[in-house]
Design an enzyme around this catalytic site. Structure first.
Site, mmCIF file in Angstrom:
data_model
loop_
_atom_site.group_PDB
_atom_site.id
_atom_site.type_symbol
_atom_site.label_atom_id
_atom_site.label_comp_id
_atom_site.label_asym_id
_atom_site.label_seq_id
_atom_site.Cartn_x
_atom_site.Cartn_y
_atom_site.Cartn_z
ATOM 1 N N GLU A 111 -4.563 -5.196 -3.647
ATOM 2 C CA GLU A 111 -4.478 -3.854 -4.246
ATOM 3 C C GLU A 111 -5.076 -3.873 -5.658
ATOM 4 O OE1 GLU A 111 -3.748 -0.890 -3.320
ATOM 5 O OE2 GLU A 111 -2.564 -1.058 -1.502
ATOM 6 N N CYS A 147 0.840 -1.205 0.000
ATOM 7 C CA CYS A 147 0.000 0.000 0.000
ATOM 8 C C CYS A 147 0.870 1.248 0.000
ATOM 9 C CB CYS A 147 -0.919 -0.019 1.231
ATOM 10 S SG CYS A 147 -1.487 1.594 1.796
HETATM 11 C C1 LIG Z 1 -6.119 0.889 -1.656
HETATM 12 C C2 LIG Z 1 -5.021 1.864 -1.325
HETATM 13 N N1 LIG Z 1 -3.734 1.450 -1.289
HETATM 14 C C3 LIG Z 1 -2.767 2.366 -0.969
HETATM 15 C C4 LIG Z 1 -3.039 3.659 -0.684
HETATM 16 C C5 LIG Z 1 -1.945 4.641 -0.351
HETATM 17 N N2 LIG Z 1 -1.834 4.833 1.036
HETATM 18 C C6 LIG Z 1 -4.360 4.040 -0.734
HETATM 19 N N3 LIG Z 1 -4.743 5.306 -0.489
HETATM 20 N N4 LIG Z 1 -5.368 3.142 -1.079
#
Ligand SMILES: Cc1ncc(CN)c(N)n1
Length: 226
Positions: A215, A141
């Site tokens: 993701e 992430c």
């Molecule tokens: C699903 C997702 N993954 C990562 C990020 C970055 N922090 C986010 N805002 N959203």
């Protein structure tokens, strides 16, 4: 385009081990359309409103990480990452406000299965494992978005002028975001050295790769709404 930061050390090895699944995440069709400014608005709205909920649970996961660390410098680094997660929220609120959605409505929406799957997986790793397991679940992430933001910001294929998603791209391609990511990667390295990352690599890689797949599923959730 990728800085050596993403290719070295334990993080670099986990990223490399994820192989094609990593490429599927950082080069997802959602991002290609976002960079071109052609992503349908409902897809971005679905993604962003769910991401608001996602970030709240990720802040909880970082709070759990803080509680699992043993030294003050490590706790400070994890707290800075928690604050960086929370600092993403104004971007989401700004977009939603422009669509006539206030923060109360954002918080009240139903959580999508993709949001639940990803955030609860990470929290479960945190509750059942140690700080190193949890960092392996958190890094796709945190560091993945820096790689994506930098890549999009510097790609000749990205259209910034008139692109409704330009502020999203700038946010994750920002130097300040990258600095925070550097600290998070360094924390993974340090905790990895303390807690035997070498002998645990296969398990850590499985956690990292699962988070990477979650993701991709998150981008796909957005696209499915278009
Ligand atoms: C699903 C997702 N993954 C990562 C990020 C970055 N922090 C986010 N805002 N959203």
């Amino acid at each position: 385009m990728y800085t050596p930061l993403f290719e070295n050390g334990l993080y670099g090895r986990l990223r490399q081990q994820a192989g094609q699944l990593w490429q599927d995440y950082v080069d997802h069709p959602f991002l290609q359309q976002l960079a071109a400014g052609t992503l349908p608005k409902p897809a971005f709205q679905r993604y962003l409103t769910q991401d608001y909920l996602f970030l709240i649970h990720f802040a909880r996961a970082y709070a759990l990480l803080v509680s699992k660390l043993r030294t003050l410098p490590e706790m400070r680094t994890a707290t800075a990452s928690l604050n960086a997660i929370v600092a993403e929220l104004p971007l989401h609120v700004a977009y939603c406000t422009s669509w006539g959605l206030d923060e109360e409505q954002m918080a009240a929406q139903a959580e999508a299965p993709e949001t639940m799957n990803y955030t609860r997986y990470v929290l479960d790793i945190g509750y059942s494992g140690d700080a190193l397991d949890l960092l392996a679940a958190l890094l796709p992430c945190v560091a993945g978005y820096a790689e994506i933001g930098l890549g999009l910001l510097h790609s000749p294929d990205t259209v910034m002028a008139g692109n409704p998603y330009a502020s999203w791209i700038r946010n994750y391609g920002d130097e300040g975001y990258l600095t925070g990511v550097q600290s998070a990667i360094q924390l993974l390295e340090n905790v990895g050295q303390q807690r035997g990352a070498e002998s645990r690599f296969a398990e850590l890689s499985q956690i990292f790769t699962t988070a990477t797949q979650l993701e991709s599923a998150f981008w796909q959730m957005g696209l499915n709404a278009s």
